[in-house]
Design an enzyme around this catalytic site. Structure first.
Site, PDB file in Angstrom:
ATOM      1  N   ARG A  80       0.853  -1.186   0.000  1.00  0.00           N
ATOM      2  CA  ARG A  80       0.000   0.000   0.000  1.00  0.00           C
ATOM      3  C   ARG A  80       0.893   1.241   0.000  1.00  0.00           C
ATOM      4  O   ARG A  80       1.674   1.436   0.929  1.00  0.00           O
ATOM      5  CB  ARG A  80      -0.905  -0.011   1.231  1.00  0.00           C
ATOM      6  CG  ARG A  80      -1.760   1.225   1.387  1.00  0.00           C
ATOM      7  CD  ARG A  80      -2.755   1.083   2.551  1.00  0.00           C
ATOM      8  NE  ARG A  80      -3.544   2.287   2.695  1.00  0.00           N
ATOM      9  CZ  ARG A  80      -3.312   3.243   3.600  1.00  0.00           C
ATOM     10  NH1 ARG A  80      -2.356   3.115   4.480  1.00  0.00           N
ATOM     11  NH2 ARG A  80      -4.053   4.323   3.630  1.00  0.00           N
ATOM     12  N   HIS A 123      -2.517  11.050   0.639  1.00  0.00           N
ATOM     13  CA  HIS A 123      -2.058  10.809   2.006  1.00  0.00           C
ATOM     14  C   HIS A 123      -1.434  12.110   2.519  1.00  0.00           C
ATOM     15  O   HIS A 123      -0.240  12.184   2.799  1.00  0.00           O
ATOM     16  CB  HIS A 123      -1.077   9.629   2.036  1.00  0.00           C
ATOM     17  CG  HIS A 123      -0.867   9.015   3.393  1.00  0.00           C
ATOM     18  ND1 HIS A 123      -1.047   7.663   3.639  1.00  0.00           N
ATOM     19  CD2 HIS A 123      -0.497   9.554   4.570  1.00  0.00           C
ATOM     20  CE1 HIS A 123      -0.780   7.402   4.923  1.00  0.00           C
ATOM     21  NE2 HIS A 123      -0.442   8.542   5.508  1.00  0.00           N
ATOM     22  N   GLU A 168      -7.274   8.627   5.871  1.00  0.00           N
ATOM     23  CA  GLU A 168      -7.559   9.294   7.142  1.00  0.00           C
ATOM     24  C   GLU A 168      -7.973  10.760   6.999  1.00  0.00           C
ATOM     25  O   GLU A 168      -7.256  11.665   7.446  1.00  0.00           O
ATOM     26  CB  GLU A 168      -6.337   9.195   8.071  1.00  0.00           C
ATOM     27  CG  GLU A 168      -5.920   7.779   8.371  1.00  0.00           C
ATOM     28  CD  GLU A 168      -4.853   7.684   9.466  1.00  0.00           C
ATOM     29  OE1 GLU A 168      -4.278   8.726   9.825  1.00  0.00           O
ATOM     30  OE2 GLU A 168      -4.621   6.586   9.972  1.00  0.00           O
ATOM     31  N   ASN A 303      -7.724   1.918   9.615  1.00  0.00           N
ATOM     32  CA  ASN A 303      -6.437   2.119  10.277  1.00  0.00           C
ATOM     33  C   ASN A 303      -6.681   2.143  11.773  1.00  0.00           C
ATOM     34  O   ASN A 303      -7.472   2.957  12.263  1.00  0.00           O
ATOM     35  CB  ASN A 303      -5.796   3.448   9.858  1.00  0.00           C
ATOM     36  CG  ASN A 303      -5.334   3.439   8.412  1.00  0.00           C
ATOM     37  OD1 ASN A 303      -5.487   2.448   7.703  1.00  0.00           O
ATOM     38  ND2 ASN A 303      -4.756   4.542   7.982  1.00  0.00           N
ATOM     39  N   TYR A 305      -4.795   2.146  15.586  1.00  0.00           N
ATOM     40  CA  TYR A 305      -3.590   2.242  16.414  1.00  0.00           C
ATOM     41  C   TYR A 305      -3.896   2.025  17.889  1.00  0.00           C
ATOM     42  O   TYR A 305      -3.196   1.310  18.573  1.00  0.00           O
ATOM     43  CB  TYR A 305      -2.896   3.589  16.191  1.00  0.00           C
ATOM     44  CG  TYR A 305      -2.214   3.629  14.848  1.00  0.00           C
ATOM     45  CD1 TYR A 305      -0.911   3.188  14.708  1.00  0.00           C
ATOM     46  CD2 TYR A 305      -2.898   4.037  13.703  1.00  0.00           C
ATOM     47  CE1 TYR A 305      -0.283   3.173  13.469  1.00  0.00           C
ATOM     48  CE2 TYR A 305      -2.280   4.019  12.458  1.00  0.00           C
ATOM     49  CZ  TYR A 305      -0.976   3.594  12.340  1.00  0.00           C
ATOM     50  OH  TYR A 305      -0.366   3.560  11.119  1.00  0.00           O
ATOM     51  N   GLU A 384      -3.790  -0.033   8.045  1.00  0.00           N
ATOM     52  CA  GLU A 384      -2.639   0.388   8.852  1.00  0.00           C
ATOM     53  C   GLU A 384      -2.812  -0.101  10.274  1.00  0.00           C
ATOM     54  O   GLU A 384      -3.920  -0.054  10.833  1.00  0.00           O
ATOM     55  CB  GLU A 384      -2.484   1.918   8.922  1.00  0.00           C
ATOM     56  CG  GLU A 384      -1.858   2.555   7.721  1.00  0.00           C
ATOM     57  CD  GLU A 384      -1.713   4.067   7.874  1.00  0.00           C
ATOM     58  OE1 GLU A 384      -1.486   4.550   9.014  1.00  0.00           O
ATOM     59  OE2 GLU A 384      -1.830   4.758   6.856  1.00  0.00           O
TER      60      GLU A 384
HETATM   61  C1  GBH Z   1      -1.322   7.160  10.625  1.00  0.00           C
HETATM   62  O1  GBH Z   1      -2.058   8.120  11.307  1.00  0.00           O
HETATM   63  C2  GBH Z   1      -0.894   7.762   9.329  1.00  0.00           C
HETATM   64  O2  GBH Z   1      -1.723   7.354   8.263  1.00  0.00           O
HETATM   65  C3  GBH Z   1       0.548   7.530   8.981  1.00  0.00           C
HETATM   66  O3  GBH Z   1       0.928   8.391   7.960  1.00  0.00           O
HETATM   67  C4  GBH Z   1       1.387   7.699  10.217  1.00  0.00           C
HETATM   68  O4  GBH Z   1       2.763   7.663   9.938  1.00  0.00           O
HETATM   69  C5  GBH Z   1       1.007   6.604  11.173  1.00  0.00           C
HETATM   70  O5  GBH Z   1      -0.358   6.610  11.444  1.00  0.00           O
HETATM   71  C6  GBH Z   1       1.754   6.667  12.497  1.00  0.00           C
HETATM   72  O6  GBH Z   1       1.451   7.852  13.168  1.00  0.00           O
HETATM   73  O7  GBH Z   1      -6.510  11.905  19.908  1.00  0.00           O
HETATM   74  O8  GBH Z   1      -5.336  13.799  18.999  1.00  0.00           O
HETATM   75  O9  GBH Z   1      -4.182  12.264  20.431  1.00  0.00           O
HETATM   76  C7  GBH Z   1      -2.159   8.034  12.695  1.00  0.00           C
HETATM   77  C8  GBH Z   1      -3.583   8.109  13.174  1.00  0.00           C
HETATM   78  C9  GBH Z   1      -5.087   9.054  14.718  1.00  0.00           C
HETATM   79  C10 GBH Z   1      -3.080   8.110  15.534  1.00  0.00           C
HETATM   80  C11 GBH Z   1      -5.211   9.873  15.964  1.00  0.00           C
HETATM   81  C12 GBH Z   1      -3.147   8.989  16.767  1.00  0.00           C
HETATM   82  C13 GBH Z   1      -4.580  10.115  18.296  1.00  0.00           C
HETATM   83  C14 GBH Z   1      -4.768  11.541  18.005  1.00  0.00           C
HETATM   84  N1  GBH Z   1      -3.710   8.787  14.434  1.00  0.00           N
HETATM   85  N2  GBH Z   1      -4.507   9.296  17.101  1.00  0.00           N
HETATM   86  S1  GBH Z   1      -5.244  12.456  19.426  1.00  0.00           S
END
Ligand code: GBH
Length: 488
Positions: A80, A123, A168, A303, A305, A384
């Site tokens: 991807r 992105h 995202e 995605n 996390y 992701e």
């Molecule tokens: C992804 O986004 C991205 O797509 C990628 O580019 C990036 O490198 C990767 O993750 C690692 O970071 O509630 O304000 O504290 C991350 C998605 C969503 C993760 C919001 C952190 C908490 C934000 N993010 N989340 S907050």
């Protein structure tokens, strides 16, 4: 589920890894590419830690052949990646054939290696020229996006089947225009709301146009989704906090895409906190927009996390703060987060301060499948999932190695969570680890390493970490072995 039995993945399950153009390509001003908002933002004092930028990154623009060969050796079935709008249409308008040509060569290389190209059109790297005309806060940007998408389809439509419009959109709207920590670094809730709408509009009208051109394409979008839990499941204020976080992260995007309507409770919350912003948003939603946004898709990328544990009451033990490593002030990315507090629940945390919560992925997939994807006949993929750890490069028996035992467990536990979701009846058909390579981690620059492959930024040497080796073994076996295989 028994801990001791091998757990197999279905035959149609795809194993891959993900990257994004700005985070790996470098060659920022080569062959006609011009600045994106991340080139501009990373040059603003204090915006990115150590003043890092994307000028060189992993130099993937020059090393893509080696990187594809590495993916093949690792056994990846799919890759991807995203295409850079500012390479293809450097000013947002006219086509740059040299930019398109890079992606054409990359796709050929992937196909030659028998790796399925999984293409994402956006992105986060908007051409700076379009930002200067208002960026995603203006409707015109959605139209420019669709034109760019059609250029990409002209060039690659004969070889690329899977097309993801956006990665995202929550991040490229609220984190970027309201919270100030991602490019273009603005601090306006109203701009965040407008940006989210125009991103979704760009998504919907692009799906519509691509579908009209070729009904055999696999079309979709990738969202960053979460599980929002109330700190006390019996406390009305905590339940309301969870509703609002779920609504702003998840439903604000899922509902218009799958149901053709913004969630009315969150719209009311936006109006309560900022009536002028809500008016501006309502005025921007033109007749037909929600029909476009809800154009049928084939694939939803999830995605995941970490989850969110929220409350209406101040915590006794505050959790560590997870965002904005830089000198710029950060604001909440949630317009309606007044009176919401994050609580600590004692889960392990990564160096990003993100909780490690694999069971959240099982619950998230189950909920999204039942409420959205299954009724719409949409297939789910985890596009992701990954973690940054403080990896160290060591020399072991004369060989460079990274013994990232925590990431080995992270990958295994999240793959197990996917198998748990499948056991619960969820049709989830693939997993992309984020990321293939250590890379430019946005406001964190090169300080945070998410890769299953280590990158030495001085020499551009790649070293497959223990997690990458373990992932290859899992892919080869198409199963999770009962215990972590000791690093060989
Ligand atoms: C992804 O986004 C991205 O797509 C990628 O580019 C990036 O490198 C990767 O993750 C690692 O970071 O509630 O304000 O504290 C991350 C998605 C969503 C993760 C919001 C952190 C908490 C934000 N993010 N989340 S907050």
């Amino acid at each position: 589920m028994s801990e001791n039995s091998e757990r197999a993945f279905p035959a149609n399950f795809l194993f891959g890894a993900a990257t994004a153009a700005f985070q790996i390509e470098g060659a920022a001003f080569e062959d006609g590419r011009r600045a994106s908002i991340w080139d501009a933002f990373s040059r603003e004092p204090g915006a990115v830690i150590h003043a890092d930028n994307g000028d060189v990154a992993c130099d993937h623009y020059h090393l893509y052949r080696d990187d594809v060969a590495l993916m093949k050796r690792m056994g990846l079935q799919t890759y991807r990646f995203s295409t850079s709008w500012s390479r293809v249409r450097p000013d947002g308008g006219d086509l740059n054939p040299k930019g398109v040509d890079f992606y054409s060569r990359l796709v050929d290389e992937l196909l030659e290696a028998d790796i399925l190209p999984w293409l994402t059109l956006y992105h986060w790297d908007l051409p700076q020229a379009l930002q200067e005309r208002g960026g995603w806060t203006v409707r015109e940007t959605a139209d420019r996006f669709t034109e760019y998408a059609l250029d990409m389809h002209d060039a690659l439509g004969d070889r690329v089947n899977v097309w993801t419009t956006l990665n995202e959109p929550w991040c490229s709207s609220f984190l970027s225009y309201a919270a100030g920590i991602h490019a273009p670094g603005h601090y306006s809730d109203a701009e965040g709301m407008l940006a989210a709408h125009h991103l979704l509009l760009g998504h919907g009208q692009t799906v519509r146009e691509l579908r009209a051109r070729d009904s055999s394409l696999n079309l979709g979008i990738t969202l960053n989704l979460t599980v929002a839990d109330p700190a006390d499941a019996n406390d009305p204020a905590d339940i309301d906090a969870a509703r609002r976080i779920d609504g702003q992260f998840n439903r604000w995007f899922l509902d218009p895409i799958f149901r053709g309507a913004y969630p009315s409770d969150i719209m009311a919350d936006f109006r309560r906190v900022d009536a002028a912003a809500a008016d501006a948003l309502q005025a921007a939603i033109l007749p037909g927009d929600l029909e476009a946004i809800s154009t049928a898709i084939d694939t939803l990328g999830v995605n995941y996390y970490h989850g969110e544990l929220v409350s209406g009451h101040a915590p006794v033990v505050p959790p560590p703060v997870g965002e904005a490593p830089t000198d710029r002030p950060g604001r909440s990315p949630f317009p309606a987060s007044d009176g919401i507090f994050w609580h600590e629940r004692g889960l392990p945390r990564t160096p990003m301060n993100w909780e490690v919560q694999p069971e959240g992925l099982t619950r998230l997939l189950t909920r999204v499948w039942r409420e959205y994807a299954q009724p719409a006949d949409v297939t789910l993929y985890v596009t992701e999932n990954g973690a940054a750890y403080d990896d160290e490069l060591v020399v072991d028996a004369g060989e460079p190695r990274v013994h990232d035992a925590e990431r080995v467990e992270f990958v295994r536990d999240h793959l197990a969570a996917i198998l748990d979701a499948q056991d619960a009846g969820v049709d989830v058909r693939g997993y992309f680890y984020w990321s293939l390579l250590d890379n430019f981690e946005w406001a964190w620059g090169y300080e945070k390493r998410f890769g299953i492959v280590r990158v030495d930024y001085d020499t551009q040497v790649r070293t497959v970490k223990d997690s990458g080796r373990e992932y290859s073994r899992i892919i080869a076996a198409r199963a999770l072995a009962p215990h972590a295989v000791p690093a060989s």
